[in-house]
Design a protein around this motif. Sequence first.
Motif, PDB file in Angstrom:
ATOM      1  N   LYS A  25     -24.752 -68.024  43.708  1.00 63.26           N
ATOM      2  CA  LYS A  25     -24.207 -69.366  43.893  1.00 63.26           C
ATOM      3  C   LYS A  25     -22.680 -69.387  43.846  1.00 63.26           C
ATOM      4  CE  LYS A  25     -28.411 -70.884  44.013  1.00 63.26           C
ATOM      5  NZ  LYS A  25     -29.013 -71.259  45.325  1.00 63.26           N
ATOM      6  N   ILE A  26     -22.065 -68.228  43.853  1.00 62.24           N
ATOM      7  CA  ILE A  26     -20.599 -68.135  43.885  1.00 62.24           C
ATOM      8  C   ILE A  26     -20.120 -68.199  45.329  1.00 62.24           C
ATOM      9  CG2 ILE A  26     -18.618 -66.649  43.387  1.00 62.24           C
ATOM     10  CD1 ILE A  26     -20.185 -65.489  41.056  1.00 62.24           C
ATOM     11  N   ASP A  27     -19.061 -68.947  45.569  1.00 58.69           N
ATOM     12  CA  ASP A  27     -18.416 -68.986  46.887  1.00 58.69           C
ATOM     13  C   ASP A  27     -17.541 -67.732  47.008  1.00 58.69           C
ATOM     14  OD1 ASP A  27     -17.129 -69.525  49.233  1.00 58.69           O
ATOM     15  OD2 ASP A  27     -16.153 -71.369  48.544  1.00 58.69           O
ATOM     16  N   LEU A  28     -18.183 -66.629  47.351  1.00 58.19           N
ATOM     17  CA  LEU A  28     -17.524 -65.317  47.277  1.00 58.19           C
ATOM     18  C   LEU A  28     -16.290 -65.208  48.170  1.00 58.19           C
ATOM     19  CD1 LEU A  28     -20.680 -62.996  47.205  1.00 58.19           C
ATOM     20  CD2 LEU A  28     -19.137 -63.522  45.299  1.00 58.19           C
ATOM     21  N   GLN A  29     -16.285 -65.896  49.299  1.00 61.48           N
ATOM     22  CA  GLN A  29     -15.146 -65.802  50.220  1.00 61.48           C
ATOM     23  C   GLN A  29     -13.872 -66.396  49.623  1.00 61.48           C
ATOM     24  OE1 GLN A  29     -16.366 -67.564  53.923  1.00 61.48           O
ATOM     25  NE2 GLN A  29     -17.369 -65.685  54.621  1.00 61.48           N
ATOM     26  N   ASN A  30     -14.029 -67.256  48.621  1.00 59.54           N
ATOM     27  CA  ASN A  30     -12.863 -67.926  48.038  1.00 59.54           C
ATOM     28  C   ASN A  30     -12.593 -67.510  46.592  1.00 59.54           C
ATOM     29  OD1 ASN A  30     -11.981 -69.687  50.261  1.00 59.54           O
ATOM     30  ND2 ASN A  30     -14.014 -70.590  50.036  1.00 59.54           N
ATOM     31  N   VAL A  31     -13.263 -66.457  46.114  1.00 62.72           N
ATOM     32  CA  VAL A  31     -12.954 -65.918  44.788  1.00 62.72           C
ATOM     33  C   VAL A  31     -11.562 -65.284  44.817  1.00 62.72           C
ATOM     34  CG1 VAL A  31     -13.541 -64.116  43.116  1.00 62.72           C
ATOM     35  CG2 VAL A  31     -15.344 -65.545  44.078  1.00 62.72           C
ATOM     36  N   GLU A  32     -10.785 -65.542  43.787  1.00 65.61           N
ATOM     37  CA  GLU A  32      -9.428 -64.990  43.686  1.00 65.61           C
ATOM     38  C   GLU A  32      -9.327 -64.167  42.409  1.00 65.61           C
ATOM     39  OE1 GLU A  32      -4.906 -66.736  44.076  1.00 65.61           O
ATOM     40  OE2 GLU A  32      -6.368 -67.893  42.934  1.00 65.61           O
ATOM     41  N   SER A  41     -10.926 -56.126  45.585  1.00 69.16           N
ATOM     42  CA  SER A  41     -11.863 -55.405  44.709  1.00 69.16           C
ATOM     43  C   SER A  41     -12.469 -56.304  43.638  1.00 69.16           C
ATOM     44  CB  SER A  41     -11.171 -54.209  44.049  1.00 69.16           C
ATOM     45  OG  SER A  41     -10.043 -54.623  43.294  1.00 69.16           O
ATOM     46  N   GLY A  42     -11.769 -57.375  43.265  1.00 71.66           N
ATOM     47  CA  GLY A  42     -12.250 -58.240  42.194  1.00 71.66           C
ATOM     48  C   GLY A  42     -13.595 -58.868  42.488  1.00 71.66           C
ATOM     49  N   VAL A  43     -13.817 -59.267  43.737  1.00 75.33           N
ATOM     50  CA  VAL A  43     -15.062 -59.942  44.090  1.00 75.33           C
ATOM     51  C   VAL A  43     -16.269 -59.021  43.996  1.00 75.33           C
ATOM     52  CG1 VAL A  43     -14.958 -59.444  46.559  1.00 75.33           C
ATOM     53  CG2 VAL A  43     -16.036 -61.568  45.776  1.00 75.33           C
ATOM     54  N   LYS A  44     -16.043 -57.705  44.012  1.00 80.41           N
ATOM     55  CA  LYS A  44     -17.145 -56.731  44.008  1.00 80.41           C
ATOM     56  C   LYS A  44     -17.891 -56.669  42.678  1.00 80.41           C
ATOM     57  CE  LYS A  44     -14.931 -53.735  47.453  1.00 80.41           C
ATOM     58  NZ  LYS A  44     -14.393 -52.367  47.717  1.00 80.41           N
ATOM     59  N   VAL A  45     -17.309 -57.216  41.609  1.00 80.81           N
ATOM     60  CA  VAL A  45     -17.977 -57.146  40.301  1.00 80.81           C
ATOM     61  C   VAL A  45     -19.064 -58.199  40.153  1.00 80.81           C
ATOM     62  CG1 VAL A  45     -15.893 -56.198  39.267  1.00 80.81           C
ATOM     63  CG2 VAL A  45     -16.333 -58.661  39.092  1.00 80.81           C
ATOM     64  N   PHE A  46     -19.139 -59.142  41.088  1.00 77.48           N
ATOM     65  CA  PHE A  46     -20.200 -60.150  41.076  1.00 77.48           C
ATOM     66  C   PHE A  46     -21.334 -59.634  41.960  1.00 77.48           C
ATOM     67  CE2 PHE A  46     -16.159 -62.363  40.453  1.00 77.48           C
ATOM     68  CZ  PHE A  46     -16.393 -62.943  39.212  1.00 77.48           C
ATOM     69  N   LYS A  47     -22.338 -59.071  41.347  1.00 80.66           N
ATOM     70  CA  LYS A  47     -23.420 -58.417  42.070  1.00 80.66           C
ATOM     71  C   LYS A  47     -24.740 -58.626  41.354  1.00 80.66           C
ATOM     72  CE  LYS A  47     -21.413 -54.247  40.001  1.00 80.66           C
ATOM     73  NZ  LYS A  47     -20.718 -52.969  40.273  1.00 80.66           N
ATOM     74  N   TYR A  58     -15.934 -51.686  41.408  1.00 81.56           N
ATOM     75  CA  TYR A  58     -15.267 -52.186  40.213  1.00 81.56           C
ATOM     76  C   TYR A  58     -13.880 -52.707  40.581  1.00 81.56           C
ATOM     77  CZ  TYR A  58     -12.914 -47.641  40.429  1.00 81.56           C
ATOM     78  OH  TYR A  58     -12.205 -46.540  40.851  1.00 81.56           O
ATOM     79  N   VAL A  59     -13.251 -53.378  39.631  1.00 80.71           N
ATOM     80  CA  VAL A  59     -11.877 -53.827  39.806  1.00 80.71           C
ATOM     81  C   VAL A  59     -11.043 -53.235  38.678  1.00 80.71           C
ATOM     82  CG1 VAL A  59     -12.240 -55.961  38.495  1.00 80.71           C
ATOM     83  CG2 VAL A  59     -10.349 -55.807  40.124  1.00 80.71           C
TER      84      VAL A  59
END
Length: 204
Positions: A25-32, A41-47, A58-59
Amino acid sequence: MERQCQCGGSHDERELGVQYNLYEKIDLQNVECLNELAEGSGVKVFKSWEERLDHTKYVESDVDEELLFNIPFTGDIKLKGIIIVGGPGESHPTEVKLFKNREGMTFDEAASEPEQKFELVIDQYGVHEYPVKVAKFSSMHYLTLHFTGNQGAERTRIDYIGLKGEWSPGHRHGVTICSYEAIPQHQDHITSDDSHSDFSREVS
C-alpha cells in the motif's frame, strides 16, 4: 517457526509474515530517501516478508550515519507495528523516529519532536516487532522515518523495513469548479418542444 533475537524473546515467524504486508500500500514511485548513497536504493527496503532477508537489496547512508524516509501511502493507514533489519556489524541503526502526515520532511525539520521513537536492537532474522502507538498513527497517509545513528560505522545500512497495520481508501478529493449564469439566456436553453413550436409559427 519461532526465532530468538537479541531482545531475549522468541517470535512466531509465520504469524508475523501474514501481518506485515503494508508494503503493498506504499506509493513506491513517490518514496523519498534522503542521504542515500546510491540513488533509488532507499525504496528497495520495502519488500515482501519472504524477501526481508534478501541482503542484495539495501540502502546505505552517504555523508554520515543518518537516513530519512518520506513514505506516502495509496490510502489511509492505521499503523500498528514496524520491523527493521539493519546491515551487518556496526552499520546497523540504533534509533528511529516516527512522524505522521508531515509531507516532504527534511533533516532540519526532523529535529522536532516525533510522534514516537524506538531504540533498535540488532535483529538478524527480521522478527523483532516495535509496537506503534495506534492512537497516534491512525488516519495516516504519510509516514516519515528518521534513523539517527548506528553502532559506530561510518555509514548506516538498512536491508528491510516492514510495516503492519490496516489500510482503507483515502477520502481526499479535489475541488470541483462550477460556473453559473447570472441571467439565463433563452436561446441557450432551447428544447426540442420550443424548436417545434417556433417552426410552426413561422410556416403559419
